[in-house]
Design a protein around this motif. Structure first.
Motif, PDB file in Angstrom:
ATOM      1  N   LYS A  53       0.845  -1.199   0.000  1.00 28.61           N
ATOM      2  CA  LYS A  53       0.000   0.000   0.000  1.00 28.61           C
ATOM      3  C   LYS A  53       0.881   1.250   0.000  1.00 28.61           C
ATOM      4  O   LYS A  53       0.580   2.235  -0.676  1.00 28.61           O
ATOM      5  N   ASN A  54       1.980   1.192   0.745  1.00 28.17           N
ATOM      6  CA  ASN A  54       2.874   2.344   0.785  1.00 28.17           C
ATOM      7  C   ASN A  54       3.679   2.512  -0.498  1.00 28.17           C
ATOM      8  O   ASN A  54       4.040   3.632  -0.851  1.00 28.17           O
ATOM      9  N   VAL A  55       3.955   1.438  -1.204  1.00 29.25           N
ATOM     10  CA  VAL A  55       4.583   1.586  -2.528  1.00 29.25           C
ATOM     11  C   VAL A  55       3.652   2.406  -3.416  1.00 29.25           C
ATOM     12  O   VAL A  55       4.070   3.366  -4.075  1.00 29.25           O
ATOM     13  N   GLU A  56       2.388   2.030  -3.429  1.00 25.05           N
ATOM     14  CA  GLU A  56       1.404   2.762  -4.240  1.00 25.05           C
ATOM     15  C   GLU A  56       1.297   4.219  -3.780  1.00 25.05           C
ATOM     16  O   GLU A  56       1.318   5.146  -4.590  1.00 25.05           O
ATOM     17  N   ARG A  57       1.179   4.406  -2.491  1.00 22.96           N
ATOM     18  CA  ARG A  57       1.059   5.763  -1.929  1.00 22.96           C
ATOM     19  C   ARG A  57       2.259   6.635  -2.298  1.00 22.96           C
ATOM     20  O   ARG A  57       2.107   7.765  -2.748  1.00 22.96           O
ATOM     21  N   PHE A  58       3.457   6.087  -2.100  1.00 20.65           N
ATOM     22  CA  PHE A  58       4.650   6.894  -2.365  1.00 20.65           C
ATOM     23  C   PHE A  58       4.972   7.016  -3.848  1.00 20.65           C
ATOM     24  O   PHE A  58       5.708   7.912  -4.241  1.00 20.65           O
ATOM     25  N   SER A  59       4.413   6.147  -4.672  1.00 25.72           N
ATOM     26  CA  SER A  59       4.603   6.348  -6.116  1.00 25.72           C
ATOM     27  C   SER A  59       3.935   7.653  -6.541  1.00 25.72           C
ATOM     28  O   SER A  59       4.447   8.358  -7.415  1.00 25.72           O
ATOM     29  N   LEU A  60       2.834   7.997  -5.910  1.00 24.66           N
ATOM     30  CA  LEU A  60       2.154   9.270  -6.200  1.00 24.66           C
ATOM     31  C   LEU A  60       2.915  10.448  -5.604  1.00 24.66           C
ATOM     32  O   LEU A  60       3.132  11.464  -6.277  1.00 24.66           O
ATOM     33  N   LEU A  61       3.336  10.320  -4.349  1.00 25.06           N
ATOM     34  CA  LEU A  61       4.032  11.423  -3.673  1.00 25.06           C
ATOM     35  C   LEU A  61       5.426  11.670  -4.249  1.00 25.06           C
ATOM     36  O   LEU A  61       5.871  12.816  -4.337  1.00 25.06           O
ATOM     37  N   MET A  62       6.125  10.588  -4.621  1.00 27.87           N
ATOM     38  CA  MET A  62       7.472  10.711  -5.158  1.00 27.87           C
ATOM     39  C   MET A  62       7.475  10.813  -6.679  1.00 27.87           C
ATOM     40  O   MET A  62       8.522  10.945  -7.288  1.00 27.87           O
ATOM     41  N   LYS A  63       6.288  10.722  -7.276  1.00 27.24           N
ATOM     42  CA  LYS A  63       6.088  10.895  -8.710  1.00 27.24           C
ATOM     43  C   LYS A  63       6.902   9.916  -9.565  1.00 27.24           C
ATOM     44  O   LYS A  63       7.629  10.300 -10.471  1.00 27.24           O
ATOM     45  N   PHE A  64       6.766   8.631  -9.235  1.00 29.06           N
ATOM     46  CA  PHE A  64       7.361   7.606 -10.092  1.00 29.06           C
ATOM     47  C   PHE A  64       6.283   6.612 -10.486  1.00 29.06           C
ATOM     48  O   PHE A  64       5.261   6.481  -9.825  1.00 29.06           O
ATOM     49  N   GLN A  65       6.525   5.922 -11.582  1.00 27.00           N
ATOM     50  CA  GLN A  65       5.600   4.903 -12.057  1.00 27.00           C
ATOM     51  C   GLN A  65       6.277   3.542 -11.977  1.00 27.00           C
ATOM     52  O   GLN A  65       7.493   3.430 -12.103  1.00 27.00           O
ATOM     53  N   TYR A  66       5.462   2.545 -11.768  1.00 29.73           N
ATOM     54  CA  TYR A  66       5.960   1.169 -11.770  1.00 29.73           C
ATOM     55  C   TYR A  66       4.909   0.285 -12.419  1.00 29.73           C
ATOM     56  O   TYR A  66       3.737   0.635 -12.488  1.00 29.73           O
ATOM     57  N   ASN A  67       5.355  -0.836 -12.941  1.00 33.65           N
ATOM     58  CA  ASN A  67       4.438  -1.765 -13.584  1.00 33.65           C
ATOM     59  C   ASN A  67       3.804  -2.718 -12.572  1.00 33.65           C
ATOM     60  O   ASN A  67       2.600  -2.921 -12.582  1.00 33.65           O
ATOM     61  N   TYR A  68       4.629  -3.314 -11.719  1.00 30.99           N
ATOM     62  CA  TYR A  68       4.127  -4.207 -10.679  1.00 30.99           C
ATOM     63  C   TYR A  68       5.237  -4.476  -9.679  1.00 30.99           C
ATOM     64  O   TYR A  68       6.393  -4.070  -9.883  1.00 30.99           O
ATOM     65  N   THR A  69       4.866  -5.136  -8.600  1.00 34.25           N
ATOM     66  CA  THR A  69       5.822  -5.477  -7.549  1.00 34.25           C
ATOM     67  C   THR A  69       5.713  -6.959  -7.217  1.00 34.25           C
ATOM     68  O   THR A  69       4.689  -7.597  -7.475  1.00 34.25           O
ATOM     69  N   LYS A  70       6.769  -7.481  -6.651  1.00 35.30           N
ATOM     70  CA  LYS A  70       6.763  -8.829  -6.073  1.00 35.30           C
ATOM     71  C   LYS A  70       7.446  -8.724  -4.716  1.00 35.30           C
ATOM     72  O   LYS A  70       8.541  -8.170  -4.608  1.00 35.30           O
ATOM     73  N   LEU A  71       6.782  -9.234  -3.717  1.00 31.96           N
ATOM     74  CA  LEU A  71       7.271  -9.129  -2.348  1.00 31.96           C
ATOM     75  C   LEU A  71       7.326 -10.512  -1.723  1.00 31.96           C
ATOM     76  O   LEU A  71       6.380 -11.300  -1.845  1.00 31.96           O
ATOM     77  N   GLU A  72       8.430 -10.796  -1.072  1.00 32.70           N
ATOM     78  CA  GLU A  72       8.547 -12.031  -0.304  1.00 32.70           C
ATOM     79  C   GLU A  72       8.916 -11.663   1.121  1.00 32.70           C
ATOM     80  O   GLU A  72       9.804 -10.842   1.348  1.00 32.70           O
ATOM     81  N   ILE A  73       8.222 -12.266   2.070  1.00 29.66           N
ATOM     82  CA  ILE A  73       8.507 -12.036   3.484  1.00 29.66           C
ATOM     83  C   ILE A  73       8.810 -13.373   4.133  1.00 29.66           C
ATOM     84  O   ILE A  73       8.098 -14.356   3.923  1.00 29.66           O
ATOM     85  N   ARG A  74       9.879 -13.385   4.901  1.00 31.09           N
ATOM     86  CA  ARG A  74      10.249 -14.572   5.669  1.00 31.09           C
ATOM     87  C   ARG A  74      10.352 -14.160   7.126  1.00 31.09           C
ATOM     88  O   ARG A  74      10.811 -13.055   7.425  1.00 31.09           O
ATOM     89  N   ALA A  75       9.950 -15.039   8.007  1.00 32.87           N
ATOM     90  CA  ALA A  75       9.983 -14.725   9.426  1.00 32.87           C
ATOM     91  C   ALA A  75      10.505 -15.911  10.222  1.00 32.87           C
ATOM     92  O   ALA A  75      10.337 -17.065   9.830  1.00 32.87           O
ATOM     93  N   LYS A  76      11.131 -15.581  11.333  1.00 34.57           N
ATOM     94  CA  LYS A  76      11.615 -16.608  12.254  1.00 34.57           C
ATOM     95  C   LYS A  76      10.777 -16.518  13.522  1.00 34.57           C
ATOM     96  O   LYS A  76      10.658 -15.450  14.121  1.00 34.57           O
ATOM     97  N   ARG A  77      10.210 -17.649  13.895  1.00 40.71           N
ATOM     98  CA  ARG A  77       9.362 -17.725  15.082  1.00 40.71           C
ATOM     99  C   ARG A  77      10.131 -18.402  16.200  1.00 40.71           C
ATOM    100  O   ARG A  77      10.795 -19.415  16.001  1.00 40.71           O
TER     101      ARG A  77
END
Length: 132
Positions: A53-77
Motif C-alpha cells: 500500500k505504501n509503494v502505491e502511496r509513495f509512487s504518487l508522492l514521489m512521482k514515479f511509475q511502476y508496472n508491478y511489484t513482487k514481495l517475499e517475506i520470511r519470518a523466524k518464530r
C-alpha cells in the motif's frame, strides 16, 4: 484513525475474518493447514499489504511509475513464548522510471508504515528493495 474487523469460527470449521466486504478464510482446525493460511501467515500478510500500500502511496508522492511489484517475506518464530523474532522482506519493483529513488522509498515505507512501525517495536525487521 480507528479500525474494526470481525472474525468468526464454528467448531471444527475454519475461521473467517470479515473486513468490509471481504472474507478471509484461515486454518483453525489443522485439516486445511496445507491449503489455507494460518494466523502467523495472516499476520505477515498484514505487513505485506502495508508495504505494498505504501509503494502505491509513495509512487504518487514521489512521482514515479511502476508496472508491478513482487514481495517475499520470511519470518523466524521463537517457541518460548511463541512470537516472531525476526522478519526479512525482499521487494522487487518492476519499473523503468529513473525517478524511482529506491533508498528514499525504503525510508518512507519504514517511517510511515503503520504495521511496519508496530512490528519493529517487538522484533527485528530487515528489508531490501530492488528496482528491476
Amino acid at each position: 484513525m480507528n479500525y474494526r474487523i470481525k472474525a468468526s469460527s464454528d467448531y471444527n470449521i475454519d475461521g473467517k475474518i470479515h473486513i468490509k466486504q471481504s472474507h478471509i478464510v484461515f486454518d483453525t482446525t489443522g485439516k486445511t493447514a496445507k491449503t489455507l493460511p494460518n494466523p502467523a501467515e495472516i499476520f505477515l500478510g498484514s505487513l505485506a499489504s502495508c508495504i505494498l500500500k505504501n509503494v502505491e502511496r509513495f509512487s504518487l508522492l514521489m512521482k514515479f511509475q511502476y508496472n508491478y511489484t513482487k514481495l517475499e517475506i520470511r519470518a523466524k518464530r521463537l517457541d518460548n513464548p511463541p512470537r516472531m523474532d525476526s522478519i526479512n522482506y525482499h521487494l522487487n519493483i518492476f519499473s523503468e522510471d529513473t525517478k524511482l529513488n529506491v533508498d528514499l522509498l525504503k525510508k518512507n515505507i519504514e517511517k510511515h508504515g503503520t504495521i511496519y512501525n508496530t512490528l519493529k517495536q517487538v522484533c527485528t525487521i530487515n528489508g531490501k528493495i530492488i528496482r528491476i
